[in-house]
Scaffold this motif. Sequence first.
Motif, PDB file in Angstrom:
ATOM      1  N   VAL A 158       0.849  -1.203   0.000  1.00  0.00           N
ATOM      2  CA  VAL A 158       0.000   0.000   0.000  1.00  0.00           C
ATOM      3  C   VAL A 158       0.890   1.260   0.000  1.00  0.00           C
ATOM      4  O   VAL A 158       0.685   2.178  -0.785  1.00  0.00           O
ATOM      5  N   PHE A 159       1.908   1.268   0.849  1.00  0.00           N
ATOM      6  CA  PHE A 159       2.736   2.468   0.938  1.00  0.00           C
ATOM      7  C   PHE A 159       3.618   2.661  -0.291  1.00  0.00           C
ATOM      8  O   PHE A 159       3.982   3.788  -0.622  1.00  0.00           O
ATOM      9  N   GLU A 160       3.899   1.551  -0.968  1.00  0.00           N
ATOM     10  CA  GLU A 160       4.665   1.682  -2.217  1.00  0.00           C
ATOM     11  C   GLU A 160       3.911   2.520  -3.244  1.00  0.00           C
ATOM     12  O   GLU A 160       4.509   3.203  -4.070  1.00  0.00           O
ATOM     13  N   VAL A 161       2.591   2.477  -3.170  1.00  0.00           N
ATOM     14  CA  VAL A 161       1.789   3.281  -4.111  1.00  0.00           C
ATOM     15  C   VAL A 161       2.126   4.766  -3.915  1.00  0.00           C
ATOM     16  O   VAL A 161       2.375   5.499  -4.874  1.00  0.00           O
ATOM     17  N   PHE A 162       2.197   5.188  -2.652  1.00  0.00           N
ATOM     18  CA  PHE A 162       2.488   6.614  -2.394  1.00  0.00           C
ATOM     19  C   PHE A 162       3.921   6.946  -2.796  1.00  0.00           C
ATOM     20  O   PHE A 162       4.196   8.006  -3.331  1.00  0.00           O
TER      21      PHE A 162
ATOM     22  N   THR B 272       4.538  10.973  -3.226  1.00  0.00           N
ATOM     23  CA  THR B 272       3.628  11.736  -2.371  1.00  0.00           C
ATOM     24  C   THR B 272       3.862  11.299  -0.940  1.00  0.00           C
ATOM     25  O   THR B 272       3.772  10.110  -0.634  1.00  0.00           O
ATOM     26  N   SER B 273       4.182  12.258  -0.064  1.00  0.00           N
ATOM     27  CA  SER B 273       4.432  11.793   1.297  1.00  0.00           C
ATOM     28  C   SER B 273       3.146  11.766   2.094  1.00  0.00           C
ATOM     29  O   SER B 273       2.216  12.553   1.901  1.00  0.00           O
TER      30      SER B 273
ATOM     31  N   ALA C 101      -3.932   9.272  -9.729  1.00  0.00           N
ATOM     32  CA  ALA C 101      -3.138   8.068 -10.009  1.00  0.00           C
ATOM     33  C   ALA C 101      -3.047   7.191  -8.763  1.00  0.00           C
ATOM     34  O   ALA C 101      -3.138   5.949  -8.844  1.00  0.00           O
ATOM     35  N   ILE C 102      -2.936   7.828  -7.598  1.00  0.00           N
ATOM     36  CA  ILE C 102      -2.835   7.057  -6.345  1.00  0.00           C
ATOM     37  C   ILE C 102      -4.123   6.273  -6.115  1.00  0.00           C
ATOM     38  O   ILE C 102      -4.100   5.080  -5.811  1.00  0.00           O
ATOM     39  N   LEU C 103      -5.257   6.942  -6.310  1.00  0.00           N
ATOM     40  CA  LEU C 103      -6.542   6.279  -6.059  1.00  0.00           C
ATOM     41  C   LEU C 103      -6.732   5.093  -7.003  1.00  0.00           C
ATOM     42  O   LEU C 103      -7.220   4.041  -6.613  1.00  0.00           O
ATOM     43  N   GLN C 104      -6.298   5.287  -8.241  1.00  0.00           N
ATOM     44  CA  GLN C 104      -6.423   4.206  -9.214  1.00  0.00           C
ATOM     45  C   GLN C 104      -5.629   2.968  -8.762  1.00  0.00           C
ATOM     46  O   GLN C 104      -6.139   1.855  -8.784  1.00  0.00           O
ATOM     47  N   ASP C 105      -4.412   3.218  -8.303  1.00  0.00           N
ATOM     48  CA  ASP C 105      -3.574   2.098  -7.862  1.00  0.00           C
ATOM     49  C   ASP C 105      -4.115   1.458  -6.582  1.00  0.00           C
ATOM     50  O   ASP C 105      -4.066   0.240  -6.414  1.00  0.00           O
ATOM     51  N   LEU C 106      -4.650   2.299  -5.687  1.00  0.00           N
ATOM     52  CA  LEU C 106      -5.145   1.748  -4.419  1.00  0.00           C
ATOM     53  C   LEU C 106      -6.390   0.889  -4.634  1.00  0.00           C
ATOM     54  O   LEU C 106      -6.658  -0.033  -3.862  1.00  0.00           O
TER      55      LEU C 106
END
Length: 454
Positions: A335-339, A344-345, A368-373
């Motif tokens: 999950v944190f790899e997405v950020f 994005t911190s 892009a983050i939401l898409q990956d999550l």
Amino acid sequence: MIVCKFGGTSVADAAAITRVIDIVTARQASTPVVVVSALGGATNQLLDLAHKAAAGELLGAVQIIEQLRDRHLTVAAALLGDSAEGHELAVEIGGAFDELAHLAEAFRTLGYLTPRSLDAVAAMGEILSSQIVAAAFRRRGVDAPWVDARDVIVTNDVFTRAEPDAEGIAAACRARLLPHVQAGRIPVLGGFVGATPQRITTTLGRGGSDYSASLVGAALDATAIEIWTDVDGMLTADPRVIPNARLIERIGFEEAAELAAFGAKVLHPATIAPAVQRGIPVYVFNSRNPGGTGTMIAFDAPRFPVRAIAGKRNTTLVKLRSTRMLLAPGFLRRVFEVFERHRTSVDVVTTSEVSVSVTLDDEAQLGAILQDLADFGDVAVNRRAGVLAIVGAGIADSSAAIGRAISALGDIPVHMASLSATGINFTLVIDDEHVVPAMQRLHGAFFEQAVPAA
Ligand code: ADP
Ligand code: ASP
Ligand code: MG
């Protein structure tokens, strides 16, 4: 050796710069290095005109350029009068704004801006202000060479929030600043600005002049880093939100760093780290009240359950809910790899058996983050969240302070709560619209006699 940094309001006009010269000359025995911000408001205007030009509003951009040109020329003329150096500086300022006008035309033609070009424009504020201040010192008979920050603050090329290269900066400070200091001169440089090893202009991010000062202080092993601003020191809360916030005379490095990270704009969040490494005390003083006690930030400070509160608005809260959750090894890492992938911190984090909640300051990559999550489970977003930080070295000594904070909030709903591992920051995520009333209630509970009525 000490570093004295003056923020935008402290160099906003000729009268303010005259106060700066008085403050620094009174400290001459401590061999100061001076770091200055752009003239108050100039950075906002520079960025604004670049955006206007790229959006096709060249006329608006040119109007701002002319306003800034006039302002810089007026301040320089008031300080330098009809001197040879005054004329030279006027030519320099004129040339810089002519160049800016060409850049604005180029942005209009291109129709877009890059982070690199934004840095080139934003840096002009500090490059000019530092030249004006250095010349004003000389006019007063003080030997104050101007040093180009691009020769000192070596950074990587993450434009608009460049990261410093401590070793490169240390070498540059020894080569470019130390000889002046040793010879009794007072070097003056612009804050905020740096350059890559290829000498492409960068900036350290908004409010970054404080960071420049502490980088220079650490590089030269200064005995003190002084941040001169428009308030009497670090206060128990932002005085714009809590007008009767109180002065903190002494506060710990960690407490100050937490407050800065969670919205106390008086210090750029990265300022404390270089000072801590060398154990250099950081002082915050008011340039309009130079006789004040100010705030001393150091390792040892009196231990209070709650020393100050800070609040940050316009935060984004992202909640991820998944049934394949936490007990699965490596899940949180993924999950944190997405950020990380989207640079994005993450600010505040809480987890439960089936969910992870995080807050983000920077929404640029949110889509892009939401898409990956979404690959991990259901995602919910609240783009109008805010964060409160209740900070004190002794906050976790008992549950009393935390209990008091929660009860002071009354009917304000809380979305996340977290106690830092260091036990000095109790952080709450609430709705953006509740940040101000929440701060009023918390300040009332911890620093005033009675809790104000809701
Ligand atoms: P400068 O231009 O000198 O760097 P800034 O505007 O960046 O000044 O920072 C000073 C401002 O920080 C103050 O005017 C005040 O409104 C704000 N501020 C926010 N939180 C605090 C706090 N806890 N203590 C003091 N000032 C604070
Ligand atoms: N002038 C820059 C800004 O406004 C840096 C600073 O003032 O610290 O962000
Ligand atoms: Mg600032």
